[in-house]
Design a protein around this motif. Structure first.
Motif, PDB file in Angstrom:
ATOM      1  N   UNK A  11       0.838  -1.190   0.000  1.00 26.59           N
ATOM      2  CA  UNK A  11       0.000   0.000   0.000  1.00 26.59           C
ATOM      3  C   UNK A  11       0.878   1.246   0.000  1.00 26.59           C
ATOM      4  N   UNK A  12       0.460   2.250  -0.726  1.00 25.22           N
ATOM      5  CA  UNK A  12       1.217   3.495  -0.781  1.00 25.22           C
ATOM      6  C   UNK A  12       1.271   4.133   0.606  1.00 25.22           C
ATOM      7  N   UNK A  13       0.183   4.028   1.364  1.00 25.55           N
ATOM      8  CA  UNK A  13       0.153   4.608   2.702  1.00 25.55           C
ATOM      9  C   UNK A  13       1.171   3.951   3.629  1.00 25.55           C
ATOM     10  N   UNK A  14       1.597   2.736   3.314  1.00 24.59           N
ATOM     11  CA  UNK A  14       2.568   2.034   4.153  1.00 24.59           C
ATOM     12  C   UNK A  14       4.014   2.371   3.805  1.00 24.59           C
ATOM     13  N   UNK A  15       4.235   3.136   2.746  1.00 18.73           N
ATOM     14  CA  UNK A  15       5.598   3.499   2.375  1.00 18.73           C
ATOM     15  C   UNK A  15       6.187   4.404   3.445  1.00 18.73           C
ATOM     16  N   UNK A  16       7.386   4.064   3.888  1.00 17.79           N
ATOM     17  CA  UNK A  16       8.031   4.872   4.928  1.00 17.79           C
ATOM     18  C   UNK A  16       9.528   4.641   4.903  1.00 17.79           C
ATOM     19  N   UNK A  17      10.227   5.584   5.498  1.00 21.61           N
ATOM     20  CA  UNK A  17      11.662   5.467   5.686  1.00 21.61           C
ATOM     21  C   UNK A  17      11.900   5.374   7.182  1.00 21.61           C
ATOM     22  N   UNK A  18      12.377   4.224   7.641  1.00 22.58           N
ATOM     23  CA  UNK A  18      12.573   4.007   9.072  1.00 22.58           C
ATOM     24  C   UNK A  18      13.920   4.597   9.484  1.00 22.58           C
ATOM     25  N   UNK A  19      13.867   5.560  10.400  1.00 22.19           N
ATOM     26  CA  UNK A  19      15.081   6.180  10.922  1.00 22.19           C
ATOM     27  C   UNK A  19      15.646   5.312  12.045  1.00 22.19           C
ATOM     28  N   UNK A  20      14.771   4.945  12.980  1.00 22.08           N
ATOM     29  CA  UNK A  20      15.161   4.078  14.096  1.00 22.08           C
ATOM     30  C   UNK A  20      14.121   2.973  14.219  1.00 22.08           C
ATOM     31  N   UNK A  21      14.525   1.711  14.061  1.00 20.64           N
ATOM     32  CA  UNK A  21      13.538   0.631  14.184  1.00 20.64           C
ATOM     33  C   UNK A  21      13.038   0.492  15.622  1.00 20.64           C
ATOM     34  N   UNK A  22      11.898  -0.146  15.756  1.00 26.88           N
ATOM     35  CA  UNK A  22      11.313  -0.355  17.081  1.00 26.88           C
ATOM     36  C   UNK A  22      12.180  -1.326  17.876  1.00 26.88           C
ATOM     37  N   UNK A  23      12.295  -1.057  19.169  1.00 23.14           N
ATOM     38  CA  UNK A  23      13.034  -1.964  20.059  1.00 23.14           C
ATOM     39  C   UNK A  23      12.019  -2.805  20.827  1.00 23.14           C
ATOM     40  N   UNK A  24      12.249  -4.129  20.825  1.00 19.06           N
ATOM     41  CA  UNK A  24      11.338  -5.040  21.527  1.00 19.06           C
ATOM     42  C   UNK A  24      12.137  -5.853  22.545  1.00 19.06           C
ATOM     43  N   UNK A  25      11.415  -6.318  23.577  1.00 18.67           N
ATOM     44  CA  UNK A  25      12.076  -7.189  24.550  1.00 18.67           C
ATOM     45  C   UNK A  25      11.940  -8.642  24.091  1.00 18.67           C
ATOM     46  N   UNK A  26      12.365  -9.570  24.919  1.00 14.76           N
ATOM     47  CA  UNK A  26      12.366 -10.992  24.561  1.00 14.76           C
ATOM     48  C   UNK A  26      10.962 -11.528  24.321  1.00 14.76           C
ATOM     49  N   UNK A  27       9.967 -10.945  24.990  1.00 15.52           N
ATOM     50  CA  UNK A  27       8.592 -11.411  24.840  1.00 15.52           C
ATOM     51  C   UNK A  27       7.921 -10.813  23.600  1.00 15.52           C
ATOM     52  N   UNK A  28       8.583  -9.898  22.926  1.00 18.73           N
ATOM     53  CA  UNK A  28       8.022  -9.280  21.733  1.00 18.73           C
ATOM     54  C   UNK A  28       7.273  -7.995  22.014  1.00 18.73           C
ATOM     55  N   UNK A  29       7.313  -7.529  23.256  1.00 15.93           N
ATOM     56  CA  UNK A  29       6.646  -6.289  23.620  1.00 15.93           C
ATOM     57  C   UNK A  29       7.518  -5.117  23.170  1.00 15.93           C
ATOM     58  N   UNK A  30       6.877  -4.105  22.567  1.00 16.95           N
ATOM     59  CA  UNK A  30       7.606  -2.947  22.057  1.00 16.95           C
ATOM     60  C   UNK A  30       8.030  -2.070  23.235  1.00 16.95           C
ATOM     61  N   UNK A  31       9.337  -1.856  23.337  1.00 23.75           N
ATOM     62  CA  UNK A  31       9.873  -0.978  24.382  1.00 23.75           C
ATOM     63  C   UNK A  31       9.883   0.468  23.885  1.00 23.75           C
ATOM     64  N   UNK A  32      10.433   0.672  22.716  1.00 25.81           N
ATOM     65  CA  UNK A  32      10.410   1.996  22.076  1.00 25.81           C
ATOM     66  C   UNK A  32       9.885   1.829  20.656  1.00 25.81           C
ATOM     67  N   UNK A  33       8.918   2.651  20.273  1.00 26.72           N
ATOM     68  CA  UNK A  33       8.365   2.524  18.918  1.00 26.72           C
ATOM     69  C   UNK A  33       9.361   3.013  17.876  1.00 26.72           C
TER      70      UNK A  33
END
Length: 136
Positions: free
Chosen positions: A53-75
């Motif tokens: 989707x065009x709306x999903x096009x993005x340039x990721x500056x900093x990827x999301x950080x997740x813990x071992x359980x898969x919970x997002x620590x920083x978006x």
């Protein structure tokens, strides 16, 4: 003249009512064009560009950080330029359709061209004008 009667005469003028109707119709028209873009134009562009989707096009500056359980620590931090592109396409299509509607409206409002004056009338006017200048 009291403020209420002044306000009443302001509202009663046609321009204010026409403007209110135009705003409501414009908002509804914008929704129609947005639905057209989201439902038809963008899926075609997504097919051409590989299915995303065009709306999903993005340039990721900093990827999301997740813990071992898969919970997002920083978006993630990302520039979502696809949303901007989609909004720009919406704007261009809305502006183009409004241009077409106004062009058709102005064509209907133009007065009919005047019929050409018959040749005998033109000659009679020339004779009349010639006689006026000679009598002076």
């Amino acid at each position: 003249m009291g403020m209420f009667s002044e306000f009443k005469s302001f509202i009663a003028r046609g321009n204010v009512v026409d403007l209110a109707v135009a705003v409501v119709i414009g908002a509804a028209f914008g929704k129609i064009v947005t639905a057209l873009v989201d439902g038809l134009v963008m899926p075609i562009i997504a097919l051409i560009t590989g299915g995303t989707s065009v709306a999903a096009w993005k340039y990721v500056v900093t990827p999301a950080a997740t813990d071992a359980a898969g919970k997002v620590i920083t978006p993630e931090v990302a520039f979502k330029y696809g949303l901007v592109l989609q909004s720009a396409i919406d704007f261009v299509l809305i502006a183009f359709v409004i241009f077409l509607v106004l062009k058709a409206y102005n064509r209907l409002r133009e007065p009919a061209p005047e019929a050409a004056t018959p040749e005998d009338i033109v000659l009679l006017r020339e004779i009349r004008d010639s006689l006026k200048t000679r009598s002076i």
